[in-house]
Design an enzyme around this catalytic site. Sequence first.
Site, short mmCIF file in Angstrom:
data_model
loop_
_atom_site.label_atom_id
_atom_site.label_comp_id
_atom_site.label_asym_id
_atom_site.label_seq_id
_atom_site.Cartn_x
_atom_site.Cartn_y
_atom_site.Cartn_z
CB THR A 1 -0.83 0.23 1.21
OG1 THR A 1 -1.89 1.29 1.20
CG2 THR A 1 -0.19 0.27 2.43
CG ASN B 1 -3.76 4.78 3.41
OD1 ASN B 1 -3.34 5.15 4.40
ND2 ASN B 1 -4.82 4.78 2.95
CG ASP C 1 -9.66 -4.18 -3.46
OD1 ASP C 1 -9.40 -2.99 -3.56
OD2 ASP C 1 -10.93 -4.43 -3.89
CB SER C 2 -11.36 -2.20 2.03
OG SER C 2 -10.85 -1.08 1.72
CG PHE D 1 -10.78 6.97 5.27
CD1 PHE D 1 -10.56 5.95 6.10
CD2 PHE D 1 -11.00 6.04 3.90
CE1 PHE D 1 -10.42 4.65 5.85
CE2 PHE D 1 -10.50 5.00 3.58
CZ PHE D 1 -10.52 4.20 4.79
CE1 TYR E 1 -18.92 6.33 -0.56
CE2 TYR E 1 -17.09 4.75 -0.34
CZ TYR E 1 -17.75 5.63 -1.21
OH TYR E 1 -17.64 5.69 -2.77
CG ASP E 2 -15.19 5.75 8.26
OD1 ASP E 2 -15.64 4.81 8.34
OD2 ASP E 2 -13.82 5.97 8.43
CG HIS F 1 -13.77 -2.91 6.78
ND1 HIS F 1 -13.46 -1.90 7.75
CD2 HIS F 1 -13.50 -2.24 5.72
CE1 HIS F 1 -13.52 -0.92 7.04
NE2 HIS F 1 -13.24 -0.96 5.77
NE ARG F 2 -8.03 -1.19 5.32
CZ ARG F 2 -8.95 -0.34 5.63
NH1 ARG F 2 -9.13 0.60 6.58
NH2 ARG F 2 -9.66 0.10 4.55
P1 IMP Z 1 -8.92 0.70 -1.00
O1 IMP Z 1 -9.14 -0.58 -0.28
O2 IMP Z 1 -7.84 1.29 -0.26
O3 IMP Z 1 -8.82 0.58 -2.51
O4 IMP Z 1 -10.19 1.42 -0.58
C1 IMP Z 1 -11.59 1.13 -1.01
C2 IMP Z 1 -12.48 2.48 -0.69
O5 IMP Z 1 -13.26 2.00 -0.18
C3 IMP Z 1 -11.88 3.55 0.03
O6 IMP Z 1 -11.24 4.70 -0.89
C4 IMP Z 1 -13.13 4.14 0.62
O7 IMP Z 1 -13.99 4.86 -0.28
C5 IMP Z 1 -13.87 2.83 1.14
N1 IMP Z 1 -13.46 2.26 2.42
C6 IMP Z 1 -12.70 1.19 2.53
N2 IMP Z 1 -12.65 1.12 3.95
C7 IMP Z 1 -13.26 2.25 4.41
C8 IMP Z 1 -13.55 2.67 5.79
O8 IMP Z 1 -12.58 1.95 6.91
N3 IMP Z 1 -14.06 3.73 5.70
C9 IMP Z 1 -14.64 4.56 4.93
N4 IMP Z 1 -14.43 4.18 3.59
C10 IMP Z 1 -13.91 2.91 3.47
#
Ligand code: IMP
Length: 200
Positions: A8, A10, A70-71, A153, A155-156, A181-182
Site C-alpha cells: 500500500t 497509504n 482491498d476494501s 475517511f 464513507y465513514d 473490517h480491516r
Molecule cells: P482501498 O481498499 O484502499 O482501495 O479502498 C477502497 C475504498 O473503500 C476507499 O477509498 C473508501 O472509499 C472505501 N473504504 C474502505 N474502507 C473504508 C473505511 O474504513 N471507511 C470509509 N471508507 C472505506
Amino acid sequence: MKRLIFATGNENKMKEIRMILADCGYEIVSMKEAGVQADIVEDGKTFEENAIIKAEAIRKQTGCLVLADDSGLEIDYLDKAPGIYSARFMGEDTSYRIKNRAILDKLEGVPEEQRTARFVCAVAAAFPDGRTITRRGTIEGIIGYEERGENGFGYDPIFFLPERGKSTAELSPEEKNQISHRGNALRLIKGVIDENTDHE
Ligand code: IMP
C-alpha cells in the site's frame, strides 16, 4: 529479521497493520520502504481477486512475503454498490462529501430495515513459496440519514452502527480498529502467517 511487505502507499494503513501484526516475527515495511514501485491494474471481480493481484505482483518483483488488501462499502438497497468500485464511485477525484450526499439522496425515504450495509476488507498473503491465502473481514451497519463525525475517511460519516449510536466517523481510531473490517481481516491473516511461519 525477515521482511514482510504491505502493498500500500497509504500511511494510515501502515500504522494499523504495524499495530495489529506486532510480534508476528517479521519486520513490516511499506512498498516505499522496500523501494518497490508498481502500477498495478486492479481488474478483479471481487475484493479477494484485487487483493491477490496486488500481493502477487509485488511478490513476483521481490520474492518476499507480501500482504495486500482491498476494501469497500456494500449497500444492500443498491445491489451491493459501490462495492469493489468504492474508490472509483462517481470518479476517483470526486470528494467524499459529494459521494456521501449522493448516497443519502439515493436512499431518501428508504426505511431503516432496508438501509443495511457493510464494509468489507479482503487481505491476501502471498508467500515466497508461491501460495497465496486470503481472509475477509466485515463490519455490519446501516446507511445513516445524515453525515456524522470527523474521524476516519471515505464513507465513514454515513456508515452508522445502531448498537453504538454512532457513525464510524465518530469512533476513535483505536475503537474503529478493534471492530473494523480491516482490523478483523488483518487479525485473521495474522493467524495465517503464524501457522505458516517457522518459529524455531
Ligand atoms: P482501498 O481498499 O484502499 O482501495 O479502498 C477502497 C475504498 O473503500 C476507499 O477509498 C473508501 O472509499 C472505501 N473504504 C474502505 N474502507 C473504508 C473505511 O474504513 N471507511 C470509509 N471508507 C472505506
